[in-house]
Design an enzyme around this catalytic site. Structure first.
Site, PDB file in Angstrom:
ATOM      1  N   ARG A 132       0.772  -1.277  -0.115  1.00 46.58           N
ATOM      2  CA  ARG A 132      -0.096  -0.060   0.152  1.00 46.58           C
ATOM      3  C   ARG A 132       0.918   1.035  -0.097  1.00 46.58           C
ATOM      4  O   ARG A 132       1.703   1.358   0.874  1.00 46.58           O
ATOM      5  CB  ARG A 132      -0.900   0.003   1.200  1.00 46.58           C
ATOM      6  N   GLU A 197       4.668   7.002   2.649  1.00 46.23           N
ATOM      7  CA  GLU A 197       5.500   5.773   2.871  1.00 46.23           C
ATOM      8  C   GLU A 197       4.692   4.616   2.064  1.00 46.23           C
ATOM      9  O   GLU A 197       3.727   4.718   1.712  1.00 46.23           O
ATOM     10  CB  GLU A 197       5.378   5.213   4.521  1.00 46.23           C
ATOM     11  N   ASN A 199       3.830   0.616   2.438  1.00 44.54           N
ATOM     12  CA  ASN A 199       3.730  -0.663   3.430  1.00 44.54           C
ATOM     13  C   ASN A 199       4.053  -1.895   2.513  1.00 44.54           C
ATOM     14  O   ASN A 199       3.301  -2.033   1.348  1.00 44.54           O
ATOM     15  CB  ASN A 199       2.500  -0.683   3.769  1.00 44.54           C
ATOM     16  N   SER A 204      -3.353  -2.786   5.557  1.00 48.14           N
ATOM     17  CA  SER A 204      -4.644  -2.871   5.892  1.00 48.14           C
ATOM     18  C   SER A 204      -5.805  -2.019   5.478  1.00 48.14           C
ATOM     19  O   SER A 204      -5.492  -1.167   4.432  1.00 48.14           O
ATOM     20  CB  SER A 204      -4.809  -2.963   7.333  1.00 48.14           C
ATOM     21  N   LYS A 361      11.423   2.691   6.595  1.00 54.07           N
ATOM     22  CA  LYS A 361      11.616   3.743   6.256  1.00 54.07           C
ATOM     23  C   LYS A 361      13.212   4.119   5.735  1.00 54.07           C
ATOM     24  O   LYS A 361      13.175   5.170   4.679  1.00 54.07           O
ATOM     25  CB  LYS A 361      11.591   4.551   7.655  1.00 54.07           C
ATOM     26  N   LYS A 419      11.522  10.024  11.502  1.00 57.88           N
ATOM     27  CA  LYS A 419      10.702   8.613  11.825  1.00 57.88           C
ATOM     28  C   LYS A 419      11.826   7.526  12.035  1.00 57.88           C
ATOM     29  O   LYS A 419      12.835   7.410  11.342  1.00 57.88           O
ATOM     30  CB  LYS A 419      10.231   8.400  10.280  1.00 57.88           C
ATOM     31  N   GLU A 423       6.534   0.503  12.232  1.00 58.91           N
ATOM     32  CA  GLU A 423       5.217   0.554  11.374  1.00 58.91           C
ATOM     33  C   GLU A 423       4.335   0.711  12.460  1.00 58.91           C
ATOM     34  O   GLU A 423       4.387   0.389  13.442  1.00 58.91           O
ATOM     35  CB  GLU A 423       5.122  -0.729  10.688  1.00 58.91           C
ATOM     36  N   GLY A 424       2.755   1.073  11.784  1.00 60.58           N
ATOM     37  CA  GLY A 424       1.762   0.881  12.994  1.00 60.58           C
ATOM     38  C   GLY A 424       1.286   2.171  13.387  1.00 60.58           C
ATOM     39  O   GLY A 424       0.313   2.187  14.265  1.00 60.58           O
ATOM     40  N   ARG A 506      -7.834   7.577   4.308  1.00 61.13           N
ATOM     41  CA  ARG A 506      -7.966   7.812   5.859  1.00 61.13           C
ATOM     42  C   ARG A 506      -7.722   9.234   5.918  1.00 61.13           C
ATOM     43  O   ARG A 506      -7.258   9.912   5.483  1.00 61.13           O
ATOM     44  CB  ARG A 506      -6.781   7.236   6.393  1.00 61.13           C
TER      45      ARG A 506
HETATM   46  P1  ADP Z   1       3.653   4.383  10.258  1.00 65.49           P
HETATM   47  O1  ADP Z   1       4.459   3.339   9.451  1.00 65.49           O
HETATM   48  O2  ADP Z   1       3.746   4.494  11.558  1.00 65.49           O
HETATM   49  O3  ADP Z   1       2.291   4.366   9.417  1.00 65.49           O
HETATM   50  P2  ADP Z   1       4.026   6.886   8.555  1.00 65.49           P
HETATM   51  O4  ADP Z   1       5.348   7.118   7.746  1.00 65.49           O
HETATM   52  O5  ADP Z   1       2.957   6.442   7.769  1.00 65.49           O
HETATM   53  O6  ADP Z   1       4.351   5.808   9.542  1.00 65.49           O
HETATM   54  O7  ADP Z   1       3.693   8.106   9.492  1.00 65.49           O
HETATM   55  C1  ADP Z   1       2.358   8.005  10.000  1.00 65.49           C
HETATM   56  C2  ADP Z   1       1.381   9.190   9.697  1.00 65.49           C
HETATM   57  O8  ADP Z   1       2.064  10.375  10.012  1.00 65.49           O
HETATM   58  C3  ADP Z   1       0.934   9.219   8.633  1.00 65.49           C
HETATM   59  O9  ADP Z   1      -0.169   8.439   8.224  1.00 65.49           O
HETATM   60  C4  ADP Z   1       1.014  10.760   8.295  1.00 65.49           C
HETATM   61  O10 ADP Z   1      -0.580  10.931   8.928  1.00 65.49           O
HETATM   62  C5  ADP Z   1       1.658  11.205   8.981  1.00 65.49           C
HETATM   63  N1  ADP Z   1       3.037  11.610   8.470  1.00 65.49           N
HETATM   64  C6  ADP Z   1       3.923  10.808   8.128  1.00 65.49           C
HETATM   65  N2  ADP Z   1       4.791  11.371   7.253  1.00 65.49           N
HETATM   66  C7  ADP Z   1       4.395  12.630   6.969  1.00 65.49           C
HETATM   67  C8  ADP Z   1       4.805  13.932   6.422  1.00 65.49           C
HETATM   68  N3  ADP Z   1       6.058  13.604   5.679  1.00 65.49           N
HETATM   69  N4  ADP Z   1       4.190  14.898   6.202  1.00 65.49           N
HETATM   70  C9  ADP Z   1       3.033  15.059   6.997  1.00 65.49           C
HETATM   71  N5  ADP Z   1       2.566  14.193   7.565  1.00 65.49           N
HETATM   72  C10 ADP Z   1       3.246  12.844   7.942  1.00 65.49           C
HETATM   73 MG    MG Z   2       1.421   4.767   7.540  1.00 66.10          MG
END
Ligand code: ADP
Ligand code: MG
Length: 539
Positions: A132, A197, A199, A204, A361, A419, A423-424, A506
């Site tokens: 995803r 990101e 996945n 999910s 990441k 970051k 995940e999660g 979402r």
């Molecule tokens: P995870 O693997 O925990 O899902 P993500 O990289 O998807 O990590 O980050 C979690 C959430 O943080 C994302 O769903 C988004 O809402 C927010 N986020 C992550 N990266 C960014 C970014 N570069 N700019 C703005 N919001 C972000």
């Molecule tokens: Mg995410």
């Protein structure tokens, strides 16, 4: 947190607010519709295996620019191929994660399994990728050409002038003189997708997202807006993902074998998982799905004569990991042993260990460096198209570049997200919290983290409905994140299946850093596609 007074607001699907009595009635209907159609979850606060709450949802679908949606859909097979090639590049995975695994124990444990599997040779050459790709719209631009939402944008002078004229118009409307000075002083007339990101494990919501489209369509019909339904794209995520598992089962070619879902001790997101399971049995009555935790596999699992994975003598063809992506899923060495057992088995894994590592990441950050994509994609147009959706990603390794990035983060933390390799949700550090977090780490510890440009999505306005929430719900400012599913099956030399497999949206409160649906600030949604050449534009 990435929004301010100048953040543009996408034009809504219908005019709000709704009259209170109508809102109360349609929200109550929508809640029941959600529960009755499985847009639901187990309650975390009041858990019972015998009951469900509706999953938080947005009442009316949130707007999303059609061009950007279609771009994301068209890119997915290219991203699938990219990730497949990355996963099979031993040298790239090994050098990219070399610093990270010195300090990040979880990634190091995964990497150890990878190393051991490499040493013995992979028993099963085929991998099943169910990815995803998560995207947000960037509403600010440093440079028009960088964010152009039209692929031809910028070359043709007339078009460019028109675009700039439109941008000026928008600038005026949003008085963006107040915008941060490192961005051009205008809000772009459109918005461009940027990758948050990718996945590669436990991607999910394909199940619930598929069922959410009819729910929001029902709401629009109830509100007298049947004419709007045509702007909600069809979503076949559930069948697309399940068919992927079944294609892998077919490749395994043993009629008595089963598909194994690896699950958490308690599955709050049970409907999403069960939708996959039930779809498989209903559509392919000869295929059985088993659900087991890593602990169960440790207890019951063994390898047969030809390294087939046997669970109490039932042979497993395909393993679909809905757990195993965070340290808490491995409470003891037994769970790690189970992961290794599965990795060395003949079963087709989703993901196999190299796919899991390709989704870290750190690998995402490495892919966004100049000229790296050329290693994995041949077509220059495809390289350009994928490169455009990357936003700035920076290493924090203990070297000259990493240390310069560290300084940049200390000086302008408001521009970034920090970051770790997790995940999660709930693991990132945002904006002004970054300096303190970084200062607490040693130079070596920093290399387990990456820095990313903060994306500034446009706002949408609507009603977010949550179990136990206020009735009638209030209009809130929200931002959305689009997830595009992809399925890719193949070995190191050949890809046998590669397709885009539906989407999910979402939406979270604009004030929230993260919008985990189960975590409490996010809600399920679906896109309502809008065009910039409609009379009102996007905003
Ligand atoms: P995870 O693997 O925990 O899902 P993500 O990289 O998807 O990590 O980050 C979690 C959430 O943080 C994302 O769903 C988004 O809402 C927010 N986020 C992550 N990266 C960014 C970014 N570069 N700019 C703005 N919001 C972000
Ligand atoms: Mg995410």
């Amino acid at each position: 947190m990435s929004v301010d007074d100048n953040t543009p607001v996408l034009r809504g699907c219908i005019k709000l607010p709704l009259p209170e009595d109508e809102l109360l009635e349609v929200t109550a209907k929508a809640k029941d519709y959600a529960i009755m159609h499985g847009a639901a979850m187990r309650s975390k606060t009041n858990f019972s295996p015998d009951s469900l709450n509706f999953a938080p949802f947005v009442l009316v679908p949130s707007s999303f620019p059609r061009k950007e949606f279609e771009k994301a859909i068209a890119l997915q097979p290219i991203i699938n191929r990219l990730m497949h090639n990355v996963a099979h590049d031993e040298e790239f995975i090994t050098t990219t994660l070399a610093e990270t695994i010195k300090v990040d124990e979880f990634t190091a444990n995964l990497f150890n399994i990878y190393r051991k599997a490499l040493a013995h040779g992979f028993t099963q050459p085929i991998s099943l990728g169910m990815l995803r790709s998560d995207l947000m719209l960037e509403s600010r631009c440093r440079d028009m050409s960088m964010c152009s939402s039209s692929s031809s944008g910028g070359k043709d002078n007339d078009a460019k002038e028109k675009q700039e004229a439109k941008a000026k118009k928008t600038t005026k409307a949003y008085s963006v003189g107040l915008l941060r000075s490192d961005y051009l002083a205008h809000v772009y007339e459109g918005c461009a997708i940027k990758q948050v990101e990718i996945n590669t494990i436990a991607s999910s919501f394909g199940g619930i997202a598929t069922h959410l489209v009819p729910m929001q369509k029902f709401v629009l019909q109830e509100l007298g807006h049947s004419d709007k339904l045509q702007h909600m794209p069809k979503n076949e995520a559930l069948s697309g993902l399940c068919d992927g598992m079944v294609k892998a089962w077919d490749i395994y070619a043993k009629p008595q074998s089963v598909i194994l879902f690896i699950i958490e001790d308690v599955s709050y997101n049970i409907c999403d998982q069960r939708f996959h399971e039930f779809y498989i049995r209903e559509t392919y009555p000869h295929i059985k799905v088993l659900r087991r935790t890593l602990t169960d596999v440790h207890r019951e699992g063994k390898l047969g004569q030809h390294k087939e994975l046997l669970l109490n003598n039932t042979e497993v063809a395909v393993i679909y990991f809905r757990a195993g992506y965070e340290p808490g899923h491995y409470p003891s060495q037994g769970e790690w042993d189970a992961r290794y057992l599965m990795e060395t088995s003949l079963a087709i894994k989703c993901p196999s260990i190299h796919y899991h590592l390709a989704g870290t990441k750190k690998v995402q950050q490495a892919l966004a460096q100049p000229a790296v994509l050329e290693r994995f994609i041949n077509d220059p147009e495809e390289i350009k198209a994928v490169g455009k959706i990357f936003t700035g990603l920076y290493s924090l390794d203990d070297n000259e570049a990493g240390n310069a990035n560290y300084e940049m983060a200390l000086q302008t933390p408001q521009n970034f997200v920090l970051k770790p390799q997790r995940e999660g949700g709930g693991n990132n550090v945002y904006g002004l919290d970054i300096p303190d977090a970084l200062k607490r780490m040693s130079r070596v510890e920093r290399s387990a983290w990456i820095l990313m440009d903060l994306i500034h999505p446009p706002l949408s306005q609507g009603y977010m409905v949550r179990p136990g929430g206020k009735m009638p719900p209030e209009i809130v400012d929200m931002v959305s994140e689009l997830g595009i599913f992809g399925v890719v099956i193949g070995d190191a030399d050949h890809i046998v299946h590669n397709y885009q497999a539906g989407h999910m949206l979402r939406t979270k409160l604009s004030t929230a850093n993260e919008g985990g649906v189960a975590a409490g600030l996010g809600a399920l949604d679906s896109p309502y596609l809008i065009d910039s050449d409609d009379e009102d534009g996007y905003f």
